[in-house]
Design a protein around this motif. Structure first.
Motif, mmCIF file in Angstrom:
data_model
loop_
_atom_site.group_PDB
_atom_site.id
_atom_site.type_symbol
_atom_site.label_atom_id
_atom_site.label_comp_id
_atom_site.label_asym_id
_atom_site.label_seq_id
_atom_site.Cartn_x
_atom_site.Cartn_y
_atom_site.Cartn_z
ATOM 1 N N GLU A 98 71.552 39.095 68.507
ATOM 2 C CA GLU A 98 70.337 39.623 69.122
ATOM 3 C C GLU A 98 70.477 39.721 70.632
ATOM 4 O O GLU A 98 69.823 40.550 71.278
ATOM 5 C CB GLU A 98 69.107 38.792 68.727
ATOM 6 C CG GLU A 98 68.935 37.480 69.480
ATOM 7 C CD GLU A 98 69.624 36.315 68.810
ATOM 8 O OE1 GLU A 98 69.015 35.234 68.738
ATOM 9 O OE2 GLU A 98 70.778 36.463 68.363
ATOM 10 N N LYS A 151 62.327 39.786 64.381
ATOM 11 C CA LYS A 151 62.166 40.634 63.193
ATOM 12 C C LYS A 151 60.888 41.440 63.339
ATOM 13 O O LYS A 151 59.973 41.367 62.515
ATOM 14 C CB LYS A 151 62.214 39.831 61.892
ATOM 15 C CG LYS A 151 61.299 38.646 61.794
ATOM 16 C CD LYS A 151 61.417 37.966 60.435
ATOM 17 C CE LYS A 151 60.974 38.841 59.298
ATOM 18 N NZ LYS A 151 61.030 38.154 57.987
ATOM 19 N N GLU A 152 60.825 42.200 64.418
ATOM 20 C CA GLU A 152 59.697 43.088 64.656
ATOM 21 C C GLU A 152 60.245 44.422 65.159
ATOM 22 O O GLU A 152 61.208 44.451 65.934
ATOM 23 C CB GLU A 152 58.733 42.488 65.673
ATOM 24 C CG GLU A 152 59.371 42.139 67.002
ATOM 25 C CD GLU A 152 58.484 41.242 67.853
ATOM 26 O OE1 GLU A 152 57.491 41.751 68.395
ATOM 27 O OE2 GLU A 152 58.798 40.052 67.962
ATOM 28 N N TYR A 175 65.025 47.786 67.553
ATOM 29 C CA TYR A 175 65.057 47.466 66.134
ATOM 30 C C TYR A 175 64.249 48.544 65.409
ATOM 31 O O TYR A 175 63.015 48.521 65.392
ATOM 32 C CB TYR A 175 64.452 46.078 65.882
ATOM 33 C CG TYR A 175 65.352 44.961 66.338
ATOM 34 C CD1 TYR A 175 66.059 44.197 65.418
ATOM 35 C CD2 TYR A 175 65.532 44.687 67.694
ATOM 36 C CE1 TYR A 175 66.913 43.182 65.826
ATOM 37 C CE2 TYR A 175 66.378 43.684 68.120
ATOM 38 C CZ TYR A 175 67.061 42.934 67.185
ATOM 39 O OH TYR A 175 67.913 41.939 67.593
ATOM 40 N N ARG A 225 64.374 49.238 62.173
ATOM 41 C CA ARG A 225 63.930 48.771 60.861
ATOM 42 C C ARG A 225 64.180 47.275 60.788
ATOM 43 O O ARG A 225 65.253 46.807 61.158
ATOM 44 C CB ARG A 225 64.703 49.472 59.747
ATOM 45 C CG ARG A 225 64.166 49.180 58.345
ATOM 46 C CD ARG A 225 65.264 49.225 57.303
ATOM 47 N NE ARG A 225 64.777 49.192 55.941
ATOM 48 C CZ ARG A 225 64.341 48.108 55.314
ATOM 49 N NH1 ARG A 225 64.296 46.930 55.948
ATOM 50 N NH2 ARG A 225 63.946 48.166 54.047
ATOM 51 N N VAL A 226 63.194 46.516 60.313
ATOM 52 C CA VAL A 226 63.367 45.080 60.133
ATOM 53 C C VAL A 226 63.069 44.725 58.689
ATOM 54 O O VAL A 226 62.418 45.485 57.966
ATOM 55 C CB VAL A 226 62.469 44.258 61.091
ATOM 56 C CG1 VAL A 226 62.899 44.487 62.528
ATOM 57 C CG2 VAL A 226 60.996 44.607 60.916
ATOM 58 N N ASN A 227 63.541 43.548 58.256
ATOM 59 C CA ASN A 227 63.561 43.257 56.828
ATOM 60 C C ASN A 227 62.166 43.031 56.240
ATOM 61 O O ASN A 227 61.897 43.425 55.112
ATOM 62 C CB ASN A 227 64.455 42.059 56.548
ATOM 63 C CG ASN A 227 63.929 40.781 57.185
ATOM 64 O OD1 ASN A 227 63.459 40.796 58.321
ATOM 65 N ND2 ASN A 227 63.993 39.680 56.462
ATOM 66 N N PHE A 230 65.247 36.000 56.695
ATOM 67 C CA PHE A 230 66.013 37.171 57.113
ATOM 68 C C PHE A 230 66.694 37.868 55.940
ATOM 69 O O PHE A 230 67.681 38.576 56.127
ATOM 70 C CB PHE A 230 67.013 36.766 58.199
ATOM 71 C CG PHE A 230 66.315 36.239 59.423
ATOM 72 C CD1 PHE A 230 65.754 37.113 60.338
ATOM 73 C CD2 PHE A 230 66.150 34.886 59.614
ATOM 74 C CE1 PHE A 230 65.066 36.637 61.441
ATOM 75 C CE2 PHE A 230 65.459 34.397 60.720
ATOM 76 C CZ PHE A 230 64.920 35.274 61.632
ATOM 77 N N THR A 234 68.121 45.154 58.136
ATOM 78 C CA THR A 234 67.699 45.300 59.520
ATOM 79 C C THR A 234 68.616 46.293 60.212
ATOM 80 O O THR A 234 69.837 46.239 60.046
ATOM 81 C CB THR A 234 67.739 43.951 60.260
ATOM 82 O OG1 THR A 234 66.861 43.026 59.602
ATOM 83 C CG2 THR A 234 67.321 44.100 61.707
ATOM 84 N N CYS A 276 69.570 47.550 63.992
ATOM 85 C CA CYS A 276 69.503 47.381 65.449
ATOM 86 C C CYS A 276 70.337 48.481 66.105
ATOM 87 O O CYS A 276 71.271 49.012 65.497
ATOM 88 C CB CYS A 276 70.082 46.034 65.896
ATOM 89 S SG CYS A 276 69.781 44.639 64.826
#
Length: 382
Positions: A252, A262-263, A272, A274-276, A281, A285, A287
């Motif tokens: 990260e 995770k936002e 980001y 797409r996050v899960n 986790f 995801t 990034c």
């Protein structure tokens, strides 16, 4: 320092703007081309010197995996080996053949729903350009719409101008041997090993020649609820030994964020997309990080990689698309994985987690165990 719009008033003699598109040559409204299953279609064959400035694509196909099953290739100056070879979706910032909104300065997946794929990376060439799509699906692409906006440069392109490259690499590494084959993150299973090397990292650039790296899309699918991102990024320039000129402190951190995010977040240079959205986790995801103000320069070679968990202790499904400019000839890419090995891993579902719980109960002797009992000392990594 000049501003981003300062070039707009400049007159550019010898530059002509042109486009190749899928417009209906009859004057009708069928402004698309079909691409049959197994067909490779040339989208643009451009002579002379110039630069591709913008690409827009949208497609209609009954194959839900078409963005992984269609391969985008680009060739400059009559080369035999492509400078770009990548699944269509991954190149434009759509991992796992999904559809979602994505906004960065050089790449975007725009409304409706991420179906409009856009690229603004400049792609210069001195003696011709060829862009093509191979449909490796078993189903036809019924409607393939596209624009390729480019410039003709009657004065040619100078020797100082690098050629655009993009390479997709998908791996599913497991725990490295020094971890004792234990997926040990955050010291959950004891003291973690050290990693004084990049030998077992996920590689996203391996280039030879002179050039500069300008960014990456990073798609990770995690089968564990533990944080996937303790992996350090490592850049070894011109054959230098580890730890190299640029050594990071966590996944990260390289993506300009912090503390296990995770936002969704969209900056022109990083974010980001797409996050899960699942427990811990688990899951997928996406990034991205673009070095548009801070390219990483190399004169002979570049090896760029990232750990999969600290000291490469995690099993992760990793796919990356790296973007860079360099002199030609370039090091040919390894053969792209066949379609069957490009498909995403299946999702972890509640029954899977329940089976894990049942295995834990059996390993711990059975009975009404909650599932978070401490491990016996004999199972810990020291």
């Amino acid at each position: 320092m000049p501003g981003p719009l300062d070039h707009l008033p400049l007159l550019r003699p010898g530059v002509r703007t042109k486009r190749v598109s899928s417009y209906d040559r009859t004057g009708g409204n069928n402004d698309f081309v079909p691409i049959e299953a197994g067909e490779t279609r040339s989208l643009a064959q451009i002579a002379g010197a110039g630069a591709v400035k913008h690409i827009w694509i949208t497609i209609n196909c009954d194959d839900p995996m078409i963005k992984r099953n269609a391969i985008l290739r680009m060739y400059w100056d009559g080369e035999a080996s492509p400078s770009v070879e990548c699944p269509l979706g991954d190149f434009f910032g759509q991992g796992w053949a999904e559809r979602y909104l994505y906004a960065s300065l050089p790449l975007a997946a725009a409304p409706a729903g991420g179906n409009a794929l856009n690229c603004y990376f400049p792609m210069p060439f001195g003696d011709g350009a060829r862009i093509e799509i191979e449909n490796q699906s078993e189903l036809p692409i019924k409607n393939f719409y596209y624009y390729i906006d480019y410039e003709e440069h009657t004065g040619g392109v100078g020797p100082e101008v690098g050629r655009f490259h993009a390479w997709w690499n998908r791996q599913m590494p497991g725990p490295e041997s020094r971890s004792g084959d234990r997926e040990n993150e955050w010291e959950t299973l004891g003291v973690q090993p050290i990693n004084p090397s990049d030998a077992n990292n996920h590689v996203f650039v391996h280039a030879e020649g002179a050039g500069h790296y300008v960014g990456v899309n990073y798609y990770v699918d995690s089968p564990t609820p533990l944080w996937y991102g303790e992996g350090d990024d490592m850049f070894l320039i011109d054959g230098e030994p580890w730890p190299g000129s640029l050594h990071g402190t966590g996944t990260e951190d390289y993506f300009n964020s912090s503390w296990c995010p995770k936002e969704p977040y969209a900056h022109p240079y990083f974010g980001y997309a797409r996050v899960n959205g699942e427990t811990g986790f688990f899951g997928r995801t996406h990034c991205y990080r673009f070095h548009l103000e801070d390219p990483i320069y190399f004169e002979k070679s570049l090896r760029a990689s990232i750990e999969h968990g600290h000291a490469n202790t995690l099993t992760l499904d990793l796919a990356t698309v790296a973007y860079w400019y360099q002199s030609e000839p370039h090091l040919p890419f390894p053969a792209i994985l066949p379609k069957e090995k490009r498909q995403p891993m299946p999702r972890i579902l509640p029954p899977d987690i329940h089976r894990w719980r049942d295995s834990w109960r059996r390993e711990m002797g059975g009975g009404p165990l909650w599932g978070n009992e401490p491990l016996p000392d004999s199972t810990k990594i020291e």
